[in-house]
Scaffold this active site. Structure first.
Site, PDB file in Angstrom:
ATOM      1  N   HIS A 210       0.793  -1.229   0.000  1.00 52.35           N
ATOM      2  CA  HIS A 210       0.000   0.000   0.000  1.00 52.35           C
ATOM      3  C   HIS A 210       0.828   1.282   0.000  1.00 52.35           C
ATOM      4  O   HIS A 210       0.275   2.369  -0.077  1.00 52.35           O
ATOM      5  CB  HIS A 210      -0.942   0.039   1.208  1.00 52.35           C
TER       6      HIS A 210
HETATM    7  C1  UD1 Z   1      -2.205   5.498   5.989  1.00 56.19           C
HETATM    8  C2  UD1 Z   1      -0.858   5.941   6.594  1.00 56.19           C
HETATM    9  C3  UD1 Z   1       0.162   4.826   6.437  1.00 56.19           C
HETATM   10  C4  UD1 Z   1      -0.363   3.529   7.018  1.00 56.19           C
HETATM   11  C5  UD1 Z   1      -1.694   3.190   6.348  1.00 56.19           C
HETATM   12  C6  UD1 Z   1      -2.293   1.912   6.880  1.00 56.19           C
HETATM   13  C7  UD1 Z   1      -0.358   8.333   6.450  1.00 56.19           C
HETATM   14  C8  UD1 Z   1       0.481   9.349   5.771  1.00 56.19           C
HETATM   15  N1  UD1 Z   1      -0.316   7.101   5.911  1.00 56.19           N
HETATM   16  O1  UD1 Z   1      -1.999   5.334   4.594  1.00 56.19           O
HETATM   17  O2  UD1 Z   1       1.342   5.182   7.124  1.00 56.19           O
HETATM   18  O3  UD1 Z   1       0.569   2.495   6.794  1.00 56.19           O
HETATM   19  O4  UD1 Z   1      -2.590   4.281   6.593  1.00 56.19           O
HETATM   20  O5  UD1 Z   1      -3.457   1.635   6.225  1.00 56.19           O
HETATM   21  O6  UD1 Z   1      -1.019   8.645   7.409  1.00 56.19           O
HETATM   22  N2  UD1 Z   1      -9.723   5.014   2.323  1.00 56.19           N
HETATM   23  C9  UD1 Z   1     -10.910   4.318   2.372  1.00 56.19           C
HETATM   24  N3  UD1 Z   1     -11.412   4.005   3.603  1.00 56.19           N
HETATM   25  C10 UD1 Z   1     -10.817   4.372   4.747  1.00 56.19           C
HETATM   26  C11 UD1 Z   1      -9.591   5.091   4.664  1.00 56.19           C
HETATM   27  C12 UD1 Z   1      -9.061   5.388   3.455  1.00 56.19           C
HETATM   28  O7  UD1 Z   1     -11.489   3.971   1.357  1.00 56.19           O
HETATM   29  O8  UD1 Z   1     -11.320   4.053   5.832  1.00 56.19           O
HETATM   30  C13 UD1 Z   1      -9.113   5.306   1.011  1.00 56.19           C
HETATM   31  C14 UD1 Z   1      -9.347   6.692   0.517  1.00 56.19           C
HETATM   32  O9  UD1 Z   1      -9.581   6.649  -0.827  1.00 56.19           O
HETATM   33  C15 UD1 Z   1      -8.010   7.374   0.770  1.00 56.19           C
HETATM   34  C16 UD1 Z   1      -7.019   6.239   0.619  1.00 56.19           C
HETATM   35  O10 UD1 Z   1      -7.721   5.097   1.094  1.00 56.19           O
HETATM   36  O11 UD1 Z   1      -7.795   8.427  -0.105  1.00 56.19           O
HETATM   37  C17 UD1 Z   1      -5.762   6.413   1.408  1.00 56.19           C
HETATM   38  O12 UD1 Z   1      -6.038   6.650   2.783  1.00 56.19           O
HETATM   39  P1  UD1 Z   1      -5.025   7.569   3.668  1.00 56.19           P
HETATM   40  O13 UD1 Z   1      -5.475   7.602   5.075  1.00 56.19           O
HETATM   41  O14 UD1 Z   1      -4.835   8.865   3.007  1.00 56.19           O
HETATM   42  O15 UD1 Z   1      -3.639   6.829   3.547  1.00 56.19           O
HETATM   43  P2  UD1 Z   1      -3.236   5.284   3.594  1.00 56.19           P
HETATM   44  O16 UD1 Z   1      -2.696   4.921   2.261  1.00 56.19           O
HETATM   45  O17 UD1 Z   1      -4.342   4.426   4.146  1.00 56.19           O
END
Ligand code: UD1
Length: 400
Positions: A210
């Protein structure tokens, strides 16, 4: 003279925070001198990324959910600060505790520190020395504004001292993620989640992917998936797919080709804590770019091939079963095949990854805050009253 309890506010936001907060909240719950509030920033909000973990880890329902949701880094970090600041101003906790290295961690730490509220950082001092990783910036900034730096491995102390942080703030307490793992491992083993997919013990690989650097760049993503497809010809590979990665796969529909299916790559939704732990326990090989999984496989003694060029967790390589291989197809395939050919390597559990890290943290806090609170009456902190007087954009829930 009456003593009001010490108000400890724990702030979580994303999936890897939840398993770190659970043992600390449990340990604090056992101490009469502390009152705890739990704030969820809402960085992760879907059932698979959040609620499932609260249920499996018996985490209390958060007192407040800031509901920030997804967004760019600036937007997410900024929104957390905007929504958290009035809460901190109103309740003035004695301590704010943040975990790990996600955007919620740095936003909450910065917000509290600017209001003069002491911050404790659980998992301080880890460094990949790669400032292109968003998590590395989050780690460096959070440590700089924290008063209590709780570390998981010895390298962290050296990193913090090199960055000018005072020795007196650093406490080597061990790994709270190991606390959670050791508490749940027997329950997870008993689940035998692999059977759901018709797989035998140590006869499959488990993949997670990821990191933005691995999945957001289509060339890199293709290179890594080419290696995974090759390995999937030797052994079935279960791939619980992070939401970010699923979005990337959706725009590259031909990437997995004919490899998806029972004997190749088995694509899954993100799994709950126990199900994923169960699959890790029985895997022959784990392929990952996650930080936490490098540590969890170290505790379990399961071989882990890390699809990154660096790690902020060097103890998993020195003592554990982790191998850093980078992202080239040939290197991943070579390393994966080497693991499949041999038995599980022997490993030594890193120091203080013994299931008692949270208790050590609470002991440190007790020495600091409880000794203080016995000396003078406390009047400065107002633990949360769950009133409806929070700003209207903040969703307040009564604790269950
Ligand atoms: C975040 C953390 C990363 C961690 C990871 C674990 C930061 C910078 N990154 O990355 O260190 O390893 O979490 O998962 O904080 N989304 C959903 N549902 C949710 C949450 C997110 O669909 O409940 C989708 C959204 O489209 C979002 C994307 O996932 O834009 C990324 O989520 P985000 O929290 O921005 O970063 P992660 O890649 O999950």
């Amino acid at each position: 003279m009456t003593h009001s309890p010490v108000h400890v506010m724990c702030i979580v936001g994303a999936r890897p925070n939840f398993m770190k907060a659970a043992p600390l909240i449990e340990a604090l719950n056992g101490r009469k001198w502390a009152t705890i509030t739990l704030i969820h920033t809402g960085q992760h909000y879907s059932r698979a990324m959040s609620d499932l973990f609260f249920d499996a880890l018996s985490l209390p329902k958060p007192h407040v959910d800031l509901q920030v949701g997804s967004g760019s880094h600036g937007e997410q970090t900024g929104q957390i600060m905007i929504r958290l600041e009035p809460l901190l101003q109103r309740h003035r906790p004695d301590l704010v505790v943040v975990f790990g290295d996600v955007n919620s961690t740095v936003a909450a730490a910065l917000c509290a520190a600017k209001l003069g509220i002491p911050v404790a950082h659980v998992e301080a001092g880890l460094r990949s020395f790669d400032r292109t990783m968003p998590e590395e910036l989050n780690r460096v900034v959070t440590d700089q504004v924290s008063e209590f730096l709780f570390t998981t491995e010895r390298s962290a102390r050296e990193n913090l001292i090199r960055e000018g942080l005072a020795e007196a703030k650093i406490f080597f307490v061990g790994n709270v993620m190991a606390d959670t793992l050791l508490k749940h491992v027997e329950q997870a083993r008993a689940l035998q989640t692999r059977r759901t997919y018709g797989l035998s013990h140590q006869a499959y690989g488990l993949l997670t992917l990821h990191r933005p650097s691995n999945v957001d760049d289509p060339r890199m993503f293709k290179e890594i998936m080419a290696a995974v497809k090759e390995l999937a010809e030797d052994v079935p590979i279960l791939f619980p797919c992070h939401v970010r990665t699923r979005e990337r796969l959706a725009v590259m529909p031909n990437l997995l080709g004919t490899h998806v299916g029972r004997q190749g790559i088995i694509l899954l939704e993100p799994l709950g804590y126990l199900e994923f732990l169960s699959l890790m326990c029985d895997a022959q090989l784990v392929l990952t770019d996650s930080g936490g999984i490098q540590e969890e496989t170290t505790v379990l003694g399961v071989p882990c091939v890390t699809l990154r060029h660096n790690t902020e967790r060097p103890v998993t390589i020195e003592h554990g079963t982790n191998t850093l291989v980078g992202t080239s197809r040939t290197r991943i395939v070579e390393a994966g095949r080497a693991v499949l050919r041999r038995h599980h390597p022997t490993r030594r559990t890193p120091d203080l990854w013994d299931g008692h890290a949270a208790e050590r943290i609470v002991d440190v806090l007790e020495r600091h805050f409880h000794a203080d609170s016995s000396e003078s009456e406390r009047t400065d902190s107002a633990p949360m009253a769950y009133s409806s007087s929070c700003p209207s954009h903040i969703h307040v829930q009564k604790v269950q």
